[in-house]
Design a protein around this motif. Structure first.
Motif, PDB file in Angstrom:
ATOM      1  N   ASN A 306      17.115  32.570  38.058  1.00  0.00           N
ATOM      2  CA  ASN A 306      15.986  32.432  37.134  1.00  0.00           C
ATOM      3  C   ASN A 306      15.164  33.715  37.043  1.00  0.00           C
ATOM      4  OD1 ASN A 306      14.399  31.019  35.276  1.00  0.00           O
ATOM      5  ND2 ASN A 306      12.940  30.386  36.859  1.00  0.00           N
ATOM      6  N   ILE A 307      15.862  34.817  36.852  1.00  0.00           N
ATOM      7  CA  ILE A 307      15.193  36.106  36.667  1.00  0.00           C
ATOM      8  C   ILE A 307      15.565  36.605  35.274  1.00  0.00           C
ATOM      9  CG2 ILE A 307      14.919  38.466  37.530  1.00  0.00           C
ATOM     10  CD1 ILE A 307      15.780  37.444  40.259  1.00  0.00           C
ATOM     11  N   LYS A 308      14.674  36.423  34.334  1.00  0.00           N
ATOM     12  CA  LYS A 308      14.955  36.775  32.953  1.00  0.00           C
ATOM     13  C   LYS A 308      14.738  38.265  32.685  1.00  0.00           C
ATOM     14  CE  LYS A 308      15.742  32.469  32.395  1.00  0.00           C
ATOM     15  NZ  LYS A 308      17.160  32.020  32.483  1.00  0.00           N
ATOM     16  N   ASN A 309      13.868  38.869  33.477  1.00  0.00           N
ATOM     17  CA  ASN A 309      13.515  40.277  33.249  1.00  0.00           C
ATOM     18  C   ASN A 309      14.241  41.152  34.272  1.00  0.00           C
ATOM     19  OD1 ASN A 309      12.379  42.697  32.581  1.00  0.00           O
ATOM     20  ND2 ASN A 309      10.265  42.093  32.971  1.00  0.00           N
ATOM     21  N   ILE A 310      15.352  41.739  33.854  1.00  0.00           N
ATOM     22  CA  ILE A 310      16.113  42.648  34.715  1.00  0.00           C
ATOM     23  C   ILE A 310      16.034  44.034  34.096  1.00  0.00           C
ATOM     24  CG2 ILE A 310      18.379  43.221  35.648  1.00  0.00           C
ATOM     25  CD1 ILE A 310      19.036  40.251  35.627  1.00  0.00           C
ATOM     26  N   GLN A 311      15.391  44.949  34.795  1.00  0.00           N
ATOM     27  CA  GLN A 311      15.156  46.285  34.259  1.00  0.00           C
ATOM     28  C   GLN A 311      16.108  47.289  34.911  1.00  0.00           C
ATOM     29  OE1 GLN A 311      11.021  47.343  34.370  1.00  0.00           O
ATOM     30  NE2 GLN A 311      10.386  45.548  33.235  1.00  0.00           N
ATOM     31  N   GLU A 312      17.221  47.485  34.247  1.00  0.00           N
ATOM     32  CA  GLU A 312      18.221  48.458  34.697  1.00  0.00           C
ATOM     33  C   GLU A 312      17.776  49.852  34.263  1.00  0.00           C
ATOM     34  OE1 GLU A 312      22.446  49.151  36.110  1.00  0.00           O
ATOM     35  OE2 GLU A 312      21.025  47.500  36.311  1.00  0.00           O
ATOM     36  N   PHE A 313      18.068  50.841  35.084  1.00  0.00           N
ATOM     37  CA  PHE A 313      17.736  52.212  34.697  1.00  0.00           C
ATOM     38  C   PHE A 313      18.877  53.139  35.078  1.00  0.00           C
ATOM     39  CE2 PHE A 313      16.184  51.921  39.072  1.00  0.00           C
ATOM     40  CZ  PHE A 313      16.679  53.087  39.640  1.00  0.00           C
ATOM     41  N   TYR A 314      18.859  54.333  34.506  1.00  0.00           N
ATOM     42  CA  TYR A 314      19.779  55.398  34.915  1.00  0.00           C
ATOM     43  C   TYR A 314      18.947  56.578  35.394  1.00  0.00           C
ATOM     44  CZ  TYR A 314      23.073  59.175  35.097  1.00  0.00           C
ATOM     45  OH  TYR A 314      23.825  60.228  35.554  1.00  0.00           O
ATOM     46  N   ALA A 315      19.259  57.061  36.577  1.00  0.00           N
ATOM     47  CA  ALA A 315      18.590  58.247  37.114  1.00  0.00           C
ATOM     48  C   ALA A 315      19.385  58.726  38.320  1.00  0.00           C
ATOM     49  CB  ALA A 315      17.145  57.938  37.514  1.00  0.00           C
ATOM     50  N   ALA A 316      19.154  59.949  38.710  1.00  0.00           N
ATOM     51  CA  ALA A 316      19.728  60.497  39.937  1.00  0.00           C
ATOM     52  C   ALA A 316      18.661  61.365  40.587  1.00  0.00           C
ATOM     53  CB  ALA A 316      20.986  61.313  39.639  1.00  0.00           C
ATOM     54  N   THR A 317      18.764  61.523  41.881  1.00  0.00           N
ATOM     55  CA  THR A 317      17.721  62.195  42.645  1.00  0.00           C
ATOM     56  C   THR A 317      17.287  63.514  42.030  1.00  0.00           C
ATOM     57  OG1 THR A 317      18.533  61.181  44.685  1.00  0.00           O
ATOM     58  CG2 THR A 317      17.131  63.113  44.918  1.00  0.00           C
ATOM     59  N   GLU A 318      18.253  64.388  41.735  1.00  0.00           N
ATOM     60  CA  GLU A 318      17.928  65.729  41.272  1.00  0.00           C
ATOM     61  C   GLU A 318      18.063  65.892  39.766  1.00  0.00           C
ATOM     62  OE1 GLU A 318      22.316  66.028  42.463  1.00  0.00           O
ATOM     63  OE2 GLU A 318      20.714  64.556  42.281  1.00  0.00           O
ATOM     64  N   SER A 319      18.529  64.862  39.072  1.00  0.00           N
ATOM     65  CA  SER A 319      18.868  64.973  37.652  1.00  0.00           C
ATOM     66  C   SER A 319      17.639  64.954  36.751  1.00  0.00           C
ATOM     67  CB  SER A 319      19.809  63.830  37.265  1.00  0.00           C
ATOM     68  OG  SER A 319      20.073  63.854  35.872  1.00  0.00           O
ATOM     69  N   ASN A 320      17.748  65.654  35.630  1.00  0.00           N
ATOM     70  CA  ASN A 320      16.705  65.603  34.600  1.00  0.00           C
ATOM     71  C   ASN A 320      17.114  64.685  33.451  1.00  0.00           C
ATOM     72  OD1 ASN A 320      18.738  67.142  33.502  1.00  0.00           O
ATOM     73  ND2 ASN A 320      17.404  68.730  32.685  1.00  0.00           N
ATOM     74  N   TYR A 322      17.523  60.831  32.479  1.00  0.00           N
ATOM     75  CA  TYR A 322      17.143  59.504  32.949  1.00  0.00           C
ATOM     76  C   TYR A 322      16.681  58.664  31.763  1.00  0.00           C
ATOM     77  CZ  TYR A 322      12.926  62.378  32.901  1.00  0.00           C
ATOM     78  OH  TYR A 322      11.948  63.281  32.537  1.00  0.00           O
ATOM     79  N   PHE A 323      16.865  57.368  31.868  1.00  0.00           N
ATOM     80  CA  PHE A 323      16.396  56.453  30.838  1.00  0.00           C
ATOM     81  C   PHE A 323      16.294  55.048  31.425  1.00  0.00           C
ATOM     82  CE2 PHE A 323      20.599  58.313  29.745  1.00  0.00           C
ATOM     83  CZ  PHE A 323      21.430  57.362  30.323  1.00  0.00           C
ATOM     84  N   PHE A 324      15.523  54.179  30.744  1.00  0.00           N
ATOM     85  CA  PHE A 324      15.224  52.845  31.235  1.00  0.00           C
ATOM     86  C   PHE A 324      15.605  51.789  30.203  1.00  0.00           C
ATOM     87  CE2 PHE A 324      12.292  55.763  33.230  1.00  0.00           C
ATOM     88  CZ  PHE A 324      12.237  55.348  34.555  1.00  0.00           C
ATOM     89  N   ASN A 325      16.081  50.677  30.699  1.00  0.00           N
ATOM     90  CA  ASN A 325      16.311  49.495  29.870  1.00  0.00           C
ATOM     91  C   ASN A 325      15.173  48.527  30.176  1.00  0.00           C
ATOM     92  OD1 ASN A 325      17.121  47.092  28.704  1.00  0.00           O
ATOM     93  ND2 ASN A 325      19.027  46.902  29.860  1.00  0.00           N
ATOM     94  N   VAL A 330      21.417  43.132  28.069  1.00  0.00           N
ATOM     95  CA  VAL A 330      22.491  42.863  29.028  1.00  0.00           C
ATOM     96  C   VAL A 330      23.505  44.001  29.063  1.00  0.00           C
ATOM     97  CG1 VAL A 330      24.412  41.323  29.595  1.00  0.00           C
ATOM     98  CG2 VAL A 330      22.230  40.365  28.822  1.00  0.00           C
ATOM     99  N   GLY A 331      23.740  44.537  30.257  1.00  0.00           N
ATOM    100  CA  GLY A 331      24.763  45.561  30.464  1.00  0.00           C
ATOM    101  C   GLY A 331      24.304  46.982  30.244  1.00  0.00           C
ATOM    102  N   SER A 332      23.134  47.163  29.638  1.00  0.00           N
ATOM    103  CA  SER A 332      22.670  48.517  29.320  1.00  0.00           C
ATOM    104  C   SER A 332      21.923  49.125  30.502  1.00  0.00           C
ATOM    105  CB  SER A 332      21.761  48.482  28.095  1.00  0.00           C
ATOM    106  OG  SER A 332      21.146  49.751  27.893  1.00  0.00           O
ATOM    107  N   CYS A 333      22.164  50.424  30.704  1.00  0.00           N
ATOM    108  CA  CYS A 333      21.452  51.119  31.779  1.00  0.00           C
ATOM    109  C   CYS A 333      20.269  51.923  31.243  1.00  0.00           C
ATOM    110  CB  CYS A 333      22.394  52.025  32.559  1.00  0.00           C
ATOM    111  SG  CYS A 333      23.192  53.317  31.582  1.00  0.00           S
ATOM    112  N   GLY A 334      19.978  51.777  29.953  1.00  0.00           N
ATOM    113  CA  GLY A 334      18.823  52.484  29.417  1.00  0.00           C
ATOM    114  C   GLY A 334      18.837  52.593  27.908  1.00  0.00           C
TER     115      GLY A 334
END
Length: 576
Positions: A306-320, A322-325, A330-334
């Motif tokens: 029962n978790i409707k809000n799942i906020q997937e993101f793409y990022a890496a420690t040193e990377s410039n 990045y993006f957010f979903n 569903v299935g998107s990383c940003g």
């Protein structure tokens, strides 16, 4: 304004509110401030000063974030070293950072004391709250071991002398897997620290009313940097756990009244694998934030818990890049706006699937953008702004340069090469496809194939060894597999000995799941190993006469893959 000033504003607002929780221990915001002041004052008296580096080698504990907060108050840089590392990778990580000492625990010191002898530290500092021993003691070498739990109560809880603040000064070093075979220390400057912290606070909407459940490793950027700053800068309460436990996950969320949690994809799969329980929905969790949740598990996970809000993101420690979903697509990383794409540094490039290098226009020599719906190599354009900077790796110019691509969209520009393959749809949603290069992800960790190869070569005294990741049905990430060329002039490979050595020298997530013994390592015409061939054949015993073994998850021993075992692995009856 630096993050310490922001944290102290929160101390004034939420003085007696829990900042960190760990088991039954509670550190209020005021407690964190005073604890970190005491440690800062103690280390200052010990002679440590602005610009020094101290290696932090601790398992998850409530003191962990307090240590690097205290170091920041002195301008000391914390090197957040993976507490699972041993042997050469651990020694390399400490040397790379140029650490002047180590802060660890009594238990871990017993496990890494041999490696620490390489450095001739005058003192090593440990946490050991249960000890009844003296304030300090001698180790097996001439190094003095100082128990911080005995020293800190005597120190002043008043703030240490203010230091000059610079956005260009590092807060800490966080290690990533290196294609040279050893961890690389990514530089996290105050500028990047603030950008990442505020970025995630805005994207997730986490605020002072939230209680965040964080079971991720505190030496990683998501769990140890972003997960901590939800409290330091956002005023939330963060709950830590020594190690993730699928059976206790929801019990903890209920116990601590958590409103959200941090995840990696593997964590979600482990939770789904648990038997159904009333606890599955008897919690107050309203959303989850993380990366790596597989598309085919997303809806099942959302519905069951029962978790409707799942906020997937793409990022890496040193990377410039990045993006957010933020809208739970569903299935998107940003997501990135298709109307104003230049607001982001993100670019997807056409690439050669064999070499994994960008394809260039024959006339201009510039890279070519991939089309909508086409797999592309993700890069982040490097520009002289905080948003799009790449700060590189510590004492590793070659490693820094290898991550950069020149002449990308115009002559003279450069980009950070993430090594990840991404697809974007016509609406601007991104979908993760695969990871290129000499690393793969297993158990939530990035594993360096070259690092494993080097260690196995040392163990077996053989030079023909190839390591790569292979997919297993219904399993997240890629399992490690090693191909070893048998030396016909020496005795057969002793798998029992290899098991013991692997346990000694490799972290659990880095241990190969499959071993293939072969008479000949296949090479290309340019004398490069045909790694893609071995990856394609994987552990399929029907495609080779070579002996293939797997690490039995029950016995923790290598066992020959038979037709029956091969089928059980593919049917998901043997799980890793």
């Amino acid at each position: 304004m630096d993050y310490i000033a922001i944290f102290r504003q929160n101390v004034k607002k939420y003085s007696q509110k829990p900042c960190f929780l760990f088991d039954e221990r509670v550190f209020t915001f005021q407690h964190v401030e005073e604890f970190s002041n005491r440690l800062a004052n103690y280390l200052s008296a010990e002679g440590f000063q602005h610009g020094d580096v101290i290696a932090l080698i601790l398992e998850n504990c409530i003191e962990y974030p307090c240590v690097w907060v205290s170091l920041s108050k002195l301008g000391i840089i914390a090197a957040l070293i993976n507490s699972n590392l041993r042997s050469k990778p651990l020694i390399h990580s400490i040397k790379t950072a140029g650490a002047k000492t180590v802060i660890t625990s009594k238990q871990l010191l017993q496990e890494i004391e041999t490696e620490l002898k390489e450095f001739n530290f005058i003192k090593i500092y440990i946490f050991d709250p249960n000890t009844s021993s003296n304030n300090s003691e001698q180790s097996d070498s001439s190094t003095q071991v100082v128990n911080l739990d005995k020293q800190l109560p005597r120190c002043s809880a008043q703030p240490s002398k203010p230091i000059p603040f610079s956005l260009q000064h590092p807060v800490f070093y966080i290690y990533t897997s290196g294609t040279t075979g050893l961890p690389k220390a990514a530089v996290i400057k105050h500028s990047r620290f603030l950008l990442g912290s505020f970025g995630f606070l805005v994207a997730t909407g986490i605020n002072s009313k939230d209680i965040v459940y964080n079971t991720l490793p505190l030496y990683h950027s998501h769990g140890g940097w972003i997960g901590v700053t939800y409290s330091l800068m956002g005023g939330a309460t963060v709950v830590f756990r020594k190690k993730f436990s699928a059976s206790n996950f929801w019990k903890d969320c209920i116990k601590y009244k958590c409103t959200c949690f941090l995840y990696v994809g593997e964590l979600c799969r482990f939770l789904l694998a648990q038997p159904s329980s009333p606890d599955d929905q008897n919690h107050q969790v309203r959303f989850a934030s993380g990366n790596g949740l597989r598309t085919n598990l997303w809806q099942q996970f959302s519905n069951r818990f029962n978790i409707k809000n799942i906020q997937e993101f793409y990022a890496a420690t040193e990377s410039n890049a990045y993006f957010f979903n933020i809208d739970s697509k569903v299935g998107s990383c940003g997501f990135n706006s298709v109307i104003a794409p230049k607001l982001s540094a993100v670019v997807l490039l056409k690439f050669n699937p064999t070499t994994m290098e960008p394809i260039r226009n024959e006339k201009t020599g510039l890279c070519i953008k991939s089309d909508i719906g086409e797999r592309g190599l993700l890069v982040g354009m490097i520009r002289a702004t905080v948003l799009q900077a790449f700060d590189g790796y510590v004492n590793n110019l070659s490693g820094t340069q290898r991550k950069m691509i020149s002449n990308v969209l115009k002559k003279g520009d450069s980009a950070f090469n993430t090594g990840d393959i991404i697809i974007v749809d016509k609406f601007g949603y991104y979908y993760f496809c695969d990871r290129t290069g000499d690393t793969f992800r297993w158990r939530g960790e990035n594993v360096s194939t070259v690092e494993i190869e080097n260690i196995l070569m040392d163990i077996l005294k053989l030079s023909d060894i190839v390591v790569f990741g292979v997919s297993i049905p219904e399993t997240d990430g890629k399992a490690g597999m090693v191909v070893i060329k048998k030396d016909n002039e020496s005795s057969p490979i002793d798998l029992k000995y290899l098991e013991e050595q692997i346990k000694t020298h490799l972290a659990s997530y880095a241990r190969p799941i499959f071993i293939r013994l072969t008479e000949q390592i296949e090479m290309t015409g340019t004398f490069k190993v045909k790694k893609t061939t071995y990856q394609d054949e994987s552990y399929d015993i029907t495609r080779t006469n070579d002996e293939i073994y797997y690490l039995n998850p029950s016995t923790k021993m290598y066992q020959r893959v038979t037709n029956d075992i091969y089928e059980k692995i593919n049917q998901g009856k043997i799980k890793f």
